[in-house]
Design a protein around this motif. Structure first.
Motif, short mmCIF file in Angstrom:
data_model
loop_
_atom_site.label_atom_id
_atom_site.label_comp_id
_atom_site.label_asym_id
_atom_site.label_seq_id
_atom_site.Cartn_x
_atom_site.Cartn_y
_atom_site.Cartn_z
N ASP A 99 37.35 23.46 -18.63
CA ASP A 99 36.03 24.45 -17.72
C ASP A 99 36.09 25.58 -18.54
O ASP A 99 36.29 25.87 -19.70
CB ASP A 99 36.18 24.17 -16.48
CG ASP A 99 34.99 24.55 -15.98
OD1 ASP A 99 34.46 24.88 -16.67
OD2 ASP A 99 35.37 24.05 -14.84
N GLN A 100 36.66 26.57 -18.28
CA GLN A 100 36.76 27.51 -17.88
C GLN A 100 38.58 28.69 -18.16
O GLN A 100 39.05 27.82 -18.32
CB GLN A 100 36.50 28.64 -16.33
CG GLN A 100 35.01 28.19 -16.75
CD GLN A 100 34.13 28.73 -17.28
OE1 GLN A 100 33.87 29.69 -18.11
NE2 GLN A 100 32.47 27.69 -17.33
N PHE A 101 38.21 29.83 -18.40
CA PHE A 101 39.69 29.92 -18.98
C PHE A 101 40.29 30.34 -17.32
O PHE A 101 40.05 29.64 -16.87
CB PHE A 101 39.65 31.97 -18.89
CG PHE A 101 39.04 32.67 -20.89
CD1 PHE A 101 39.14 31.25 -21.67
CD2 PHE A 101 37.85 32.77 -20.41
CE1 PHE A 101 38.65 31.71 -22.62
CE2 PHE A 101 37.20 33.73 -21.51
CZ PHE A 101 37.53 32.40 -22.78
N ASP A 102 41.75 30.50 -18.02
CA ASP A 102 42.55 30.51 -16.18
C ASP A 102 42.03 31.52 -15.41
O ASP A 102 41.78 32.69 -16.23
CB ASP A 102 44.01 30.81 -16.73
CG ASP A 102 44.79 29.11 -17.22
OD1 ASP A 102 43.64 27.72 -16.95
OD2 ASP A 102 45.22 29.22 -18.26
N ARG B 94 31.19 29.73 -19.48
CA ARG B 94 31.03 28.33 -20.15
C ARG B 94 31.02 27.36 -19.54
O ARG B 94 30.92 26.82 -18.38
CB ARG B 94 32.61 28.68 -20.88
CG ARG B 94 32.30 27.28 -21.59
CD ARG B 94 33.86 26.47 -21.89
NE ARG B 94 33.78 25.38 -22.47
CZ ARG B 94 34.82 24.57 -23.61
NH1 ARG B 94 35.57 24.24 -22.04
NH2 ARG B 94 34.68 23.51 -24.56
N LYS B 95 30.46 26.60 -19.89
CA LYS B 95 29.43 25.24 -19.92
C LYS B 95 30.50 24.52 -20.00
O LYS B 95 31.41 24.39 -21.24
CB LYS B 95 27.93 24.53 -19.97
CG LYS B 95 26.78 25.94 -20.13
CD LYS B 95 25.68 25.37 -20.80
CE LYS B 95 24.48 25.89 -20.94
NZ LYS B 95 23.45 25.75 -21.74
N PRO B 96 30.73 23.17 -18.88
CA PRO B 96 31.59 23.12 -19.22
C PRO B 96 31.71 22.14 -20.31
O PRO B 96 30.25 20.84 -20.70
CB PRO B 96 31.91 21.93 -18.15
CG PRO B 96 30.94 22.52 -17.27
CD PRO B 96 30.53 23.57 -17.88
N ASP C 223 40.92 30.64 -24.21
CA ASP C 223 40.09 29.84 -24.99
C ASP C 223 40.91 28.46 -25.49
O ASP C 223 39.69 27.53 -26.50
CB ASP C 223 39.13 30.38 -25.87
CG ASP C 223 39.31 30.78 -26.76
OD1 ASP C 223 40.36 31.19 -27.06
OD2 ASP C 223 38.98 30.72 -28.06
N HIS C 224 42.25 28.39 -25.66
CA HIS C 224 42.38 26.80 -25.87
C HIS C 224 43.34 26.61 -25.54
O HIS C 224 44.39 24.98 -25.96
CB HIS C 224 43.38 27.51 -27.68
CG HIS C 224 42.35 27.89 -29.10
ND1 HIS C 224 41.77 27.28 -29.79
CD2 HIS C 224 41.59 28.87 -28.52
CE1 HIS C 224 40.93 27.46 -31.04
NE2 HIS C 224 40.45 28.90 -30.13
#
Length: 361
Positions: free
Chosen positions: A120-123, A138-140, A163-164
């Motif tokens: 999903d998103q960043f933490d 971000r869209k999942p 993002d990783h």
């Protein structure tokens, strides 16, 4: 037997967490480079630091529209609709792109692996900071089924950037899977019984019939609430992965700029059959030189594919579930790739995926 009230309270407070098992893997031909003249902690370095020259650079008409993409608006919210026949590459790897840098891989021996899974998103709190700065979340992406996640044999991370590597997903995947990570990465895991293999560049470990090699990338690492604060810069390593089964090789680059390390990887392991290469997050008006230093443009990725002698290249980093960091739009990088593939008369076959699609090669 009934627990006393105090005992229940202590159990609830401490939970059932168990200590992680961490194995540091270095072998005689492994490579570790540190930044010189740095105080404790030691900080990792790229193999080929310094100013770069690039064989190909698109300077004009880099993003022509393509009939192979159906987009809601120019280069935005698109779907690749071109007809393509998978190249005649016989490796037995089944590859599904989940979005951004995330892949679900089924190997010929039946093992299932996840590359850089971020659902999903960043933490938190970076997800909120990113929304404030960039104006969107971000869209999942596509995510494996509950059964597939539960049956995942190994999870491989390229580096600790948000993002990783999303800590929420570690809990979703659980401690039954084995984790393969760069050196200095394990400290970012919660203590909950995870089996973590920390690896130096050019170190290897077997998973069933599958050989897993950790290889260099040209990037950097940090993971702090305030981006680019110096405390944890480059204290964890970064890299890519090579999966090898009976002489057939799949390469996942991780985030990387273009450098000699691609040629080094081919020299050490041989030609790559399948190459998963990033093509986005390379451009920013005020920091274009820095962005390209640590991210490949589409033409850099094509040059890297040639260095690796890839039998087929699968691009990633673009897409409707990307974060579009440093890029124009969701699919501008793919348009540039299709354009430069023709201009450079590249003989490396491309196989383009939409999020959630897979292919057996």
């Amino acid at each position: 037997m009934k627990w006393p009230t105090l005992g229940l309270a202590l159990l609830a407070f401490t939970g059932c967490a168990t200590v992680n098992t961490i194995e540091r893997i270095e072998q005689p031909d492994s490579v570790i480079r540190y930044i010189e003249n740095t105080a404790d902690p030691l900080r990792f370095s790229n193999l080929y630091p310094g100013k770069k020259t690039y064989p190909e650079t698109c300077t004009e008409n880099c993003y022509p529209s393509s009939p192979l993409l159906a987009c809601e608006t120019p280069a935005e919210n698109c779907r690749f609709t071109g007809q393509q026949t998978p190249p005649a590459v016989s490796t037995g790897f089944n590859i599904r792109w989940l979005g951004h840098a995330s892949f679900y891989i089924e190997s010929p021996d039946g093992s299932s692996l996840l590359f850089d899974p971020v659902s999903d998103q960043f933490d938190w709190p970076v997800n909120w900071a990113f929304r404030l700065a960039e104006g969107f979340n971000r869209k999942p992406g596509d995510w494996p089924s509950t059964t597939e996640v539960a049956d995942t044999d190994a999870v491989l991370y390229s580096h600790i950037h948000y993002d990783h590597f999303n800590k929420d997903d570690i809990a979703r995947i659980g401690s039954d899977s084995k984790y393969f990570v760069p050196l200095g990465f394990a400290e970012h895991f919660p203590e909950d019984g995870y089996h973590i293999n920390e690896m130096a560049w050019y170190s290897s470990k077997s998973l069933g019939e599958l050989k897993i090699h950790f290889v260099p990338a040209h990037h950097f690492s940090n993971r702090v609430w305030v981006p680019f604060l110096y405390e944890d810069n480059n204290t964890a390593l970064w890299g890519g992965w090579v999966l090898e089964h009976q002489g057939k090789r799949l390469f996942f680059a991780g985030d990387t700029g273009y450098s000699q390390h691609f040629s080094d990887i081919r020299q050490k392991y041989g030609d790559m059959d399948v190459c998963l290469l990033p093509i986005a997050s390379y451009f920013h008006e005020e920091d274009s030189e820095w962005y390209r230093y640590v991210h490949t443009t589409p033409e850099d990725a094509l040059t890297a594919a040639k260095d690796l002698n890839c039998k087929v290249m699968i691009p990633w980093g673009y897409g409707n579930s990307s974060w579009k960091m440093g890029d124009h739009s969701s699919h501008s990088a793919l348009l540039r790739l299709l354009n430069m593939h023709k201009k450079m008369t590249s003989d490396i076959p491309l196989h383009i995926l939409n999020e959630g699609e897979g292919v057996t090669l």
